[in-house]
Design an enzyme around this catalytic site. Structure first.
Site, PDB file in Angstrom:
ATOM      1  N   CYS A   1     -76.563  34.553 -17.869  1.00 58.58           N
ATOM      2  CA  CYS A   1     -77.955  34.600 -17.419  1.00 58.58           C
ATOM      3  C   CYS A   1     -77.965  34.931 -15.940  1.00 58.58           C
ATOM      4  CB  CYS A   1     -78.618  33.250 -17.669  1.00 58.58           C
ATOM      5  SG  CYS A   1     -80.348  33.206 -17.175  1.00 58.58           S
ATOM      6  N   LEU A   2     -78.813  35.859 -15.541  1.00 58.29           N
ATOM      7  CA  LEU A   2     -78.889  36.243 -14.129  1.00 58.29           C
ATOM      8  C   LEU A   2     -79.330  35.068 -13.252  1.00 58.29           C
ATOM      9  CD1 LEU A   2     -80.452  39.817 -14.432  1.00 58.29           C
ATOM     10  CD2 LEU A   2     -78.076  39.226 -13.917  1.00 58.29           C
TER      11      LEU A   2
ATOM     12  N   HIS B   1     -83.261  34.961 -26.027  1.00 61.95           N
ATOM     13  CA  HIS B   1     -82.895  34.413 -24.718  1.00 61.95           C
ATOM     14  C   HIS B   1     -84.073  34.557 -23.738  1.00 61.95           C
ATOM     15  CE1 HIS B   1     -79.774  33.927 -21.344  1.00 61.95           C
ATOM     16  NE2 HIS B   1     -80.864  34.331 -20.701  1.00 61.95           N
ATOM     17  N   GLU B   2     -84.710  35.737 -23.749  1.00 59.71           N
ATOM     18  CA  GLU B   2     -85.810  35.977 -22.800  1.00 59.71           C
ATOM     19  C   GLU B   2     -87.069  35.207 -23.189  1.00 59.71           C
ATOM     20  OE1 GLU B   2     -84.857  37.137 -20.132  1.00 59.71           O
ATOM     21  OE2 GLU B   2     -82.994  38.003 -20.854  1.00 59.71           O
TER      22      GLU B   2
ATOM     23  N   HIS C   1     -86.831  31.858 -21.874  1.00 58.36           N
ATOM     24  CA  HIS C   1     -87.193  31.772 -20.446  1.00 58.36           C
ATOM     25  C   HIS C   1     -88.700  31.570 -20.278  1.00 58.36           C
ATOM     26  CE1 HIS C   1     -83.642  32.440 -18.005  1.00 58.36           C
ATOM     27  NE2 HIS C   1     -83.282  33.505 -18.688  1.00 58.36           N
TER      28      HIS C   1
ATOM     29  N   GLN D   1     -88.110  34.470 -14.082  1.00 59.11           N
ATOM     30  CA  GLN D   1     -86.866  34.711 -13.339  1.00 59.11           C
ATOM     31  C   GLN D   1     -87.098  35.474 -12.044  1.00 59.11           C
ATOM     32  OE1 GLN D   1     -84.553  36.296 -16.903  1.00 59.11           O
ATOM     33  NE2 GLN D   1     -82.978  35.277 -15.716  1.00 59.11           N
TER      34      GLN D   1
ATOM     35  N   GLY E   1     -81.394  41.796 -19.663  1.00 60.59           N
ATOM     36  CA  GLY E   1     -82.716  41.257 -19.960  1.00 60.59           C
ATOM     37  C   GLY E   1     -83.217  40.459 -18.779  1.00 60.59           C
TER      38      GLY E   1
HETATM   39 NI    NI Z   1     -81.433  34.437 -18.693  1.00 59.42          NI
END
Ligand code: NI
Length: 177
Positions: free
Chosen positions: A94-95, A136-137, A140, A51, A46
């Site tokens: 998380c990236l 989660h997204e 963000h 991000q 995701g």
């Molecule tokens: Ni994340």
């Protein structure tokens, strides 16, 4: 294929509320394509606009639930309109915070309303990993990171570990699930 730079914890944009997309255009669709490219390249499941340095309410996910159903979505202006009372706990990464993972408690099921990349309204009833990834997204888009959902003690320990790893290897790294 265009790869975008992934913002890493410490970047201000990750803490800001993203603005709604005013109209879904070719530019939005190009951003979505680039976000998918970037997400797959980083081996994530995701990714949200902030991000990749774009403070707009856009997210992409590609997840496979426990029943082996695969769900690929690109959502513009997503809103969680319903959340189940039932919760479960599962590991997230998380990236934008590569190298750390922890169990996070979230509602098991959510209903999300959004616009598709064509600008059409969509409604998704999600459970399992899809529900988790969408939450989660959407977090963000509100400047919230998964570590914010942990106890202060656990968060402190994880961030200490993360800072230590970053100090040892300061390159911009992906590779987190
Ligand atoms: Ni994340």
């Amino acid at each position: 294929m265009a790869l975008l730079d992934i913002e890493i914890l410490g970047s201000k944009i990750l803490r800001e509320e993203a603005a709604p997309v005013e109209g879904v255009t070719d530019e939005t669709r190009r951003l979505i394509r680039d976000m998918f490219d970037t997400m797959y390249h980083a081996e994530g499941i995701g990714l949200a606009g902030p991000q990749v340095g774009v403070p707009r309410r856009v997210l992409v996910v590609d997840v496979t639930n426990e029943d082996e159903s695969r769900h690929v979505h690109a959502l513009v202006n997503p809103v969680i309109v319903e959340s189940s009372k039932a919760t479960d706990k599962a590991v997230e990464g998380c990236l934008s915070i590569p190298g750390i993972e922890e169990k996070v408690t979230r509602p098991v099921r959510v209903t999300v309303e959004a616009l598709s990349p064509d600008g059409d309204p969509v409604r998704i009833e999600a459970d399992d990993l899809l529900a988790r990834a969408l939450q989660h997204e959407v977090d963000h888009l509100n400047g919230v990171l998964f570590v914010d959902r942990l106890s202060p003690l656990k968060r402190g320990m994880l961030l200490k570990k993360w800072r230590k790893a970053r100090a040892a290897n300061p390159g911009r790294g992906a590779g987190s699930p």
